[in-house]
Design a protein around this motif. Sequence first.
Motif, PDB file in Angstrom:
ATOM      1  N   LEU A  35      19.841  59.976  25.297  1.00 57.83           N
ATOM      2  CA  LEU A  35      18.891  61.079  25.498  1.00 57.83           C
ATOM      3  C   LEU A  35      17.529  60.792  24.878  1.00 57.83           C
ATOM      4  CD1 LEU A  35      21.030  64.329  25.291  1.00 57.83           C
ATOM      5  CD2 LEU A  35      19.781  63.415  27.246  1.00 57.83           C
ATOM      6  N   LEU A  36      17.497  60.042  23.798  1.00 57.87           N
ATOM      7  CA  LEU A  36      16.194  59.657  23.240  1.00 57.87           C
ATOM      8  C   LEU A  36      15.462  58.711  24.185  1.00 57.87           C
ATOM      9  CD1 LEU A  36      16.889  59.205  19.418  1.00 57.87           C
ATOM     10  CD2 LEU A  36      15.856  61.158  20.614  1.00 57.87           C
ATOM     11  N   LEU A  37      16.199  57.825  24.829  1.00 60.14           N
ATOM     12  CA  LEU A  37      15.577  56.940  25.828  1.00 60.14           C
ATOM     13  C   LEU A  37      15.091  57.731  27.033  1.00 60.14           C
ATOM     14  CD1 LEU A  37      17.947  53.828  25.786  1.00 60.14           C
ATOM     15  CD2 LEU A  37      15.657  54.040  24.795  1.00 60.14           C
ATOM     16  N   VAL A  38      15.867  58.720  27.442  1.00 58.23           N
ATOM     17  CA  VAL A  38      15.449  59.579  28.559  1.00 58.23           C
ATOM     18  C   VAL A  38      14.122  60.251  28.218  1.00 58.23           C
ATOM     19  CG1 VAL A  38      15.999  61.717  29.789  1.00 58.23           C
ATOM     20  CG2 VAL A  38      17.751  59.953  29.512  1.00 58.23           C
ATOM     21  N   GLY A  39      14.025  60.826  27.042  1.00 59.87           N
ATOM     22  CA  GLY A  39      12.777  61.474  26.633  1.00 59.87           C
ATOM     23  C   GLY A  39      11.621  60.498  26.575  1.00 59.87           C
ATOM     24  N   LYS A  40      11.844  59.362  25.934  1.00 60.15           N
ATOM     25  CA  LYS A  40      10.791  58.341  25.788  1.00 60.15           C
ATOM     26  C   LYS A  40      10.232  57.925  27.143  1.00 60.15           C
ATOM     27  CE  LYS A  40      10.331  53.484  24.373  1.00 60.15           C
ATOM     28  NZ  LYS A  40      11.033  52.361  23.700  1.00 60.15           N
ATOM     29  N   TRP A  41      11.119  57.572  28.075  1.00 63.18           N
ATOM     30  CA  TRP A  41      10.652  57.005  29.330  1.00 63.18           C
ATOM     31  C   TRP A  41      10.191  58.056  30.334  1.00 63.18           C
ATOM     32  CZ3 TRP A  41       8.696  52.614  28.985  1.00 63.18           C
ATOM     33  CH2 TRP A  41       9.194  51.680  28.081  1.00 63.18           C
ATOM     34  N   PHE A  42      10.768  59.250  30.319  1.00 64.82           N
ATOM     35  CA  PHE A  42      10.244  60.294  31.201  1.00 64.82           C
ATOM     36  C   PHE A  42       8.878  60.767  30.701  1.00 64.82           C
ATOM     37  CE2 PHE A  42      14.185  60.361  33.459  1.00 64.82           C
ATOM     38  CZ  PHE A  42      13.856  60.872  34.709  1.00 64.82           C
ATOM     39  N   VAL A  43       8.685  60.801  29.395  1.00 63.73           N
ATOM     40  CA  VAL A  43       7.355  61.149  28.869  1.00 63.73           C
ATOM     41  C   VAL A  43       6.348  60.082  29.278  1.00 63.73           C
ATOM     42  CG1 VAL A  43       5.979  61.306  26.741  1.00 63.73           C
ATOM     43  CG2 VAL A  43       8.057  62.676  26.995  1.00 63.73           C
ATOM     44  N   PHE A  44       6.699  58.824  29.091  1.00 66.65           N
ATOM     45  CA  PHE A  44       5.746  57.768  29.429  1.00 66.65           C
ATOM     46  C   PHE A  44       5.391  57.773  30.914  1.00 66.65           C
ATOM     47  CE2 PHE A  44       4.827  53.475  30.996  1.00 66.65           C
ATOM     48  CZ  PHE A  44       3.662  53.220  30.292  1.00 66.65           C
ATOM     49  N   TRP A  45       6.407  57.759  31.789  1.00 67.56           N
ATOM     50  CA  TRP A  45       6.150  57.639  33.224  1.00 67.56           C
ATOM     51  C   TRP A  45       5.728  58.956  33.873  1.00 67.56           C
ATOM     52  CZ3 TRP A  45       5.182  53.197  35.276  1.00 67.56           C
ATOM     53  CH2 TRP A  45       5.764  52.035  34.753  1.00 67.56           C
ATOM     54  N   ALA A  46       6.518  60.019  33.702  1.00 69.63           N
ATOM     55  CA  ALA A  46       6.277  61.266  34.437  1.00 69.63           C
ATOM     56  C   ALA A  46       5.147  62.092  33.843  1.00 69.63           C
ATOM     57  CB  ALA A  46       7.564  62.095  34.512  1.00 69.63           C
ATOM     58  N   VAL A  47       5.010  62.072  32.523  1.00 71.60           N
ATOM     59  CA  VAL A  47       3.893  62.783  31.901  1.00 71.60           C
ATOM     60  C   VAL A  47       2.702  61.834  31.767  1.00 71.60           C
ATOM     61  CG1 VAL A  47       3.072  63.970  29.808  1.00 71.60           C
ATOM     62  CG2 VAL A  47       5.384  64.423  30.673  1.00 71.60           C
ATOM     63  N   GLY A  48       2.937  60.659  31.210  1.00 70.20           N
ATOM     64  CA  GLY A  48       1.847  59.729  30.947  1.00 70.20           C
ATOM     65  C   GLY A  48       1.208  59.146  32.197  1.00 70.20           C
ATOM     66  N   ILE A  49       1.919  58.258  32.830  1.00 72.28           N
ATOM     67  CA  ILE A  49       1.341  57.545  33.973  1.00 72.28           C
ATOM     68  C   ILE A  49       1.097  58.483  35.154  1.00 72.28           C
ATOM     69  CG2 ILE A  49       1.683  55.678  35.636  1.00 72.28           C
ATOM     70  CD1 ILE A  49       1.120  54.706  32.769  1.00 72.28           C
ATOM     71  N   ARG A  50       2.063  59.345  35.465  1.00 72.77           N
ATOM     72  CA  ARG A  50       1.910  60.244  36.628  1.00 72.77           C
ATOM     73  C   ARG A  50       0.741  61.208  36.454  1.00 72.77           C
ATOM     74  NH1 ARG A  50       0.337  62.136  40.638  1.00 72.77           N
ATOM     75  NH2 ARG A  50       1.212  63.968  41.610  1.00 72.77           N
ATOM     76  N   VAL A 148      14.581  67.833  32.886  1.00 67.34           N
ATOM     77  CA  VAL A 148      14.920  66.653  32.075  1.00 67.34           C
ATOM     78  C   VAL A 148      14.259  66.752  30.705  1.00 67.34           C
ATOM     79  CG1 VAL A 148      14.567  64.147  31.872  1.00 67.34           C
ATOM     80  CG2 VAL A 148      15.373  65.127  34.032  1.00 67.34           C
ATOM     81  N   LEU A 149      12.977  67.075  30.668  1.00 68.41           N
ATOM     82  CA  LEU A 149      12.269  67.140  29.391  1.00 68.41           C
ATOM     83  C   LEU A 149      12.709  68.336  28.551  1.00 68.41           C
ATOM     84  CD1 LEU A 149       8.691  65.949  30.393  1.00 68.41           C
ATOM     85  CD2 LEU A 149      10.521  64.654  29.268  1.00 68.41           C
ATOM     86  N   ALA A 150      13.070  69.447  29.181  1.00 69.73           N
ATOM     87  CA  ALA A 150      13.578  70.612  28.434  1.00 69.73           C
ATOM     88  C   ALA A 150      14.898  70.253  27.755  1.00 69.73           C
ATOM     89  CB  ALA A 150      13.744  71.805  29.370  1.00 69.73           C
ATOM     90  N   VAL A 151      15.780  69.578  28.469  1.00 69.86           N
ATOM     91  CA  VAL A 151      17.052  69.144  27.877  1.00 69.86           C
ATOM     92  C   VAL A 151      16.778  68.204  26.701  1.00 69.86           C
ATOM     93  CG1 VAL A 151      19.134  67.762  28.293  1.00 69.86           C
ATOM     94  CG2 VAL A 151      18.434  69.516  29.950  1.00 69.86           C
ATOM     95  N   PHE A 152      15.860  67.271  26.882  1.00 65.08           N
ATOM     96  CA  PHE A 152      15.499  66.337  25.815  1.00 65.08           C
ATOM     97  C   PHE A 152      14.970  67.072  24.585  1.00 65.08           C
ATOM     98  CE2 PHE A 152      11.738  64.164  23.967  1.00 65.08           C
ATOM     99  CZ  PHE A 152      12.412  63.221  23.208  1.00 65.08           C
ATOM    100  N   VAL A 153      14.036  67.989  24.779  1.00 63.05           N
ATOM    101  CA  VAL A 153      13.434  68.711  23.656  1.00 63.05           C
ATOM    102  C   VAL A 153      14.481  69.553  22.928  1.00 63.05           C
ATOM    103  CG1 VAL A 153      11.788  70.541  23.046  1.00 63.05           C
ATOM    104  CG2 VAL A 153      11.081  68.678  24.560  1.00 63.05           C
ATOM    105  N   VAL A 154      15.310  70.262  23.668  1.00 64.60           N
ATOM    106  CA  VAL A 154      16.364  71.069  23.042  1.00 64.60           C
ATOM    107  C   VAL A 154      17.314  70.161  22.258  1.00 64.60           C
ATOM    108  CG1 VAL A 154      18.388  72.521  23.510  1.00 64.60           C
ATOM    109  CG2 VAL A 154      16.207  72.998  24.652  1.00 64.60           C
ATOM    110  N   TYR A 155      17.652  69.021  22.820  1.00 65.77           N
ATOM    111  CA  TYR A 155      18.520  68.053  22.141  1.00 65.77           C
ATOM    112  C   TYR A 155      17.903  67.611  20.823  1.00 65.77           C
ATOM    113  CZ  TYR A 155      20.834  63.632  21.096  1.00 65.77           C
ATOM    114  OH  TYR A 155      21.484  62.597  20.460  1.00 65.77           O
ATOM    115  N   VAL A 156      16.643  67.214  20.854  1.00 64.75           N
ATOM    116  CA  VAL A 156      15.973  66.734  19.640  1.00 64.75           C
ATOM    117  C   VAL A 156      15.890  67.854  18.614  1.00 64.75           C
ATOM    118  CG1 VAL A 156      13.763  65.929  18.696  1.00 64.75           C
ATOM    119  CG2 VAL A 156      14.692  64.892  20.772  1.00 64.75           C
TER     120      VAL A 156
END
Length: 162
Positions: A35-50, A148-156
């Motif tokens: 789940l930490l990898l999910v957060g890291k890479w969805f933030v980079f690609w979907a929030v960052g690059i996109r 995806v990001l909501a699940v990640f944030v709640v998890y963290v």
Amino acid sequence: MSTMYLVMILGLMIVAPLVSIVSEYSAGGGTNDLLLLVGKWFVFWAVGIRLFTAGLSQSFRPEFTAGNILGSKSADRSVLQIVQELGFANLGFGVIGILSLVFPTWIVPAAVAGGLFLGLAGIRHIGKAGKNTKEWIATLTDLLVFVVLAVFVVYVWTTGAA
């Protein structure tokens, strides 16, 4: 509908994050916490690059978003100004998402801000009548990334993982 748009959106918001997650997880990267990898890479690609690329397009070609995605036939400069200012906001979100690879403590704040932005935009688009294919794609991918990001944030926040 432009095939390039479809490839870009699906690539940046689904394929690239998944490939990055699988690659780093398989290589035994910095963490075994999926789940930490999910957060890291969805933030980079979907929030960052996109959002950065969307911001560039909206800032320099506001007519594209106004006409092709939002369906506005108006040549009204105020519509283009609003789209362009949205582009500036997207550039800001995007830069934070991109820099989260360099500054890992930015991942959760970028997930909250970017995820909330994408989620609210997706929810707003659901109720809009007469969506074209591009707007449907944007709506559905925005909502997917939000979840995806909501699940990640709640998890963290609930586990203290980071």
